[in-house]
Design a protein around this motif. Structure first.
Motif, mmCIF file in Angstrom:
data_model
loop_
_atom_site.group_PDB
_atom_site.id
_atom_site.type_symbol
_atom_site.label_atom_id
_atom_site.label_comp_id
_atom_site.label_asym_id
_atom_site.label_seq_id
_atom_site.Cartn_x
_atom_site.Cartn_y
_atom_site.Cartn_z
ATOM 1 N N ASN A 142 0.820 -1.217 0.000
ATOM 2 C CA ASN A 142 0.000 0.000 0.000
ATOM 3 C C ASN A 142 0.851 1.263 0.000
ATOM 4 O OD1 ASN A 142 -2.592 -1.218 -0.035
ATOM 5 N ND2 ASN A 142 -2.295 -1.778 2.097
ATOM 6 N N ALA A 143 2.036 1.195 0.577
ATOM 7 C CA ALA A 143 2.916 2.362 0.620
ATOM 8 C C ALA A 143 3.614 2.602 -0.719
ATOM 9 C CB ALA A 143 3.959 2.193 1.727
ATOM 10 N N VAL A 144 3.981 1.533 -1.415
ATOM 11 C CA VAL A 144 4.760 1.692 -2.653
ATOM 12 C C VAL A 144 3.924 1.567 -3.923
ATOM 13 C CG1 VAL A 144 6.907 0.929 -1.591
ATOM 14 C CG2 VAL A 144 5.429 -0.755 -2.717
ATOM 15 N N ALA A 145 2.728 1.019 -3.803
ATOM 16 C CA ALA A 145 1.874 0.815 -4.979
ATOM 17 C C ALA A 145 0.419 1.052 -4.598
ATOM 18 C CB ALA A 145 2.072 -0.600 -5.522
ATOM 19 N N PRO A 146 -0.004 2.313 -4.536
ATOM 20 C CA PRO A 146 -1.381 2.590 -4.130
ATOM 21 C C PRO A 146 -2.397 1.985 -5.092
ATOM 22 C CG PRO A 146 -0.259 4.602 -4.825
ATOM 23 C CD PRO A 146 0.741 3.511 -4.857
ATOM 24 N N ARG A 147 -3.502 1.552 -4.532
ATOM 25 C CA ARG A 147 -4.592 0.964 -5.312
ATOM 26 C C ARG A 147 -5.202 2.021 -6.223
ATOM 27 N NH1 ARG A 147 -8.256 -3.570 -4.477
ATOM 28 N NH2 ARG A 147 -7.004 -4.116 -2.678
ATOM 29 N N VAL A 148 -5.550 1.610 -7.425
ATOM 30 C CA VAL A 148 -6.242 2.478 -8.377
ATOM 31 C C VAL A 148 -7.691 2.029 -8.412
ATOM 32 C CG1 VAL A 148 -6.414 3.190 -10.793
ATOM 33 C CG2 VAL A 148 -4.154 2.786 -9.765
ATOM 34 N N ASN A 149 -8.583 2.909 -8.031
ATOM 35 C CA ASN A 149 -9.996 2.564 -8.039
ATOM 36 C C ASN A 149 -10.560 2.717 -9.447
ATOM 37 O OD1 ASN A 149 -10.198 2.015 -5.244
ATOM 38 N ND2 ASN A 149 -10.190 4.214 -4.857
ATOM 39 N N PRO A 150 -11.484 1.836 -9.818
ATOM 40 C CA PRO A 150 -12.068 1.948 -11.157
ATOM 41 C C PRO A 150 -12.836 3.250 -11.306
ATOM 42 C CG PRO A 150 -13.220 0.276 -9.867
ATOM 43 C CD PRO A 150 -12.064 0.758 -9.042
ATOM 44 N N PRO A 151 -12.874 3.785 -12.530
ATOM 45 C CA PRO A 151 -13.636 5.018 -12.724
ATOM 46 C C PRO A 151 -15.120 4.776 -12.508
ATOM 47 C CG PRO A 151 -12.870 4.151 -14.829
ATOM 48 C CD PRO A 151 -12.277 3.291 -13.753
ATOM 49 N N ARG A 152 -15.778 5.772 -11.998
ATOM 50 C CA ARG A 152 -17.224 5.653 -11.788
ATOM 51 C C ARG A 152 -17.906 5.940 -13.105
ATOM 52 N NH1 ARG A 152 -19.135 5.309 -6.479
ATOM 53 N NH2 ARG A 152 -21.124 5.923 -7.385
ATOM 54 N N GLY A 153 -18.791 5.068 -13.469
ATOM 55 C CA GLY A 153 -19.511 5.235 -14.719
ATOM 56 C C GLY A 153 -21.001 5.185 -14.480
ATOM 57 N N PRO A 154 -21.773 5.109 -15.549
ATOM 58 C CA PRO A 154 -23.225 5.051 -15.398
ATOM 59 C C PRO A 154 -23.652 3.772 -14.691
ATOM 60 C CG PRO A 154 -22.571 4.757 -17.685
ATOM 61 C CD PRO A 154 -21.333 5.065 -16.914
ATOM 62 N N THR A 155 -24.754 3.845 -14.012
ATOM 63 C CA THR A 155 -25.301 2.699 -13.295
ATOM 64 C C THR A 155 -26.470 2.139 -14.091
ATOM 65 O OG1 THR A 155 -24.693 3.720 -11.208
ATOM 66 C CG2 THR A 155 -26.325 1.948 -11.110
#
Length: 166
Positions: A142-155
């Motif tokens: 978590n310190a060296v490779a932060p998580r990338v959250n998926p882009p929010r799209g239409p529901t």
């Protein structure tokens, strides 16, 4: 798109992600039973199949796939070095660095399926530790490779009028 003359085909689908073979430019040839390469192998190899049990460093701590810069012809159909790479022993992240959104580094898909971003200034030993599946190193991912959250799209929503079997 890729048009490698060696395949005699035109306009193939290309990729900007490759499978992680581990540390060393020839590591994809190593067997899981090769004791000399035991701590350098990654998830993928030419003649080996890794299982979840083989990933003793933990799925969340092991790179499965890594982004590569555009410009090289990398059609999936070619296999081999087009879709699988080991990292060099020194300056290990250099072949994978791209610029996106003003940041220099690379995106990775970890063996647990999470997507992370690694900056180009990561310490060489730490990056190599993430590229292997059973090196035994302790890395705070978590310190060296932060998580990338998926882009929010239409529901996708329904009004509830559809019935089972329709």
């Amino acid at each position: 798109r890729a048009q490698p003359p060696s395949l005699g085909l035109r306009d193939l689908g290309a990729t900007h992600f490759v499978g992680m073979a581990g540390v060393g430019m020839d590591i994809a040839d190593a067997s899981l039973n090769d004791q000399a390469a035991a701590k350098k192998v990654g998830v993928f190899g030419y003649s080996r199949r890794a299982t979840v049990k083989d990933v003793t460093d933990g799925l969340a701590n092991t790179i499965m796939m890594i982004q590569v810069p555009p410009g090289q012809q990398r059609p999936w159909i070619a296999g081999g070095g087009a879709t699988l790479m080991g990292v060099p022993e020194t300056n290990s992240i250099r072949p994978f660095v791209v610029t996106e959104g003003g940041k220099r580094g690379t995106h990775v898909v970890m063996a647990d399926g999470s997507v992370r971003f690694i900056k180009e200034d990561i310490a060489d030993d730490v990056f190599k530790a993430l590229c292997t599946m059973r090196g035994g190193e302790d890395v705070d991912v978590n310190a060296v490779a932060p998580r990338v959250n998926p882009p929010r799209g239409p529901t996708l929503r329904t009004d509830g009028s559809a019935k089972a079997g329709d």
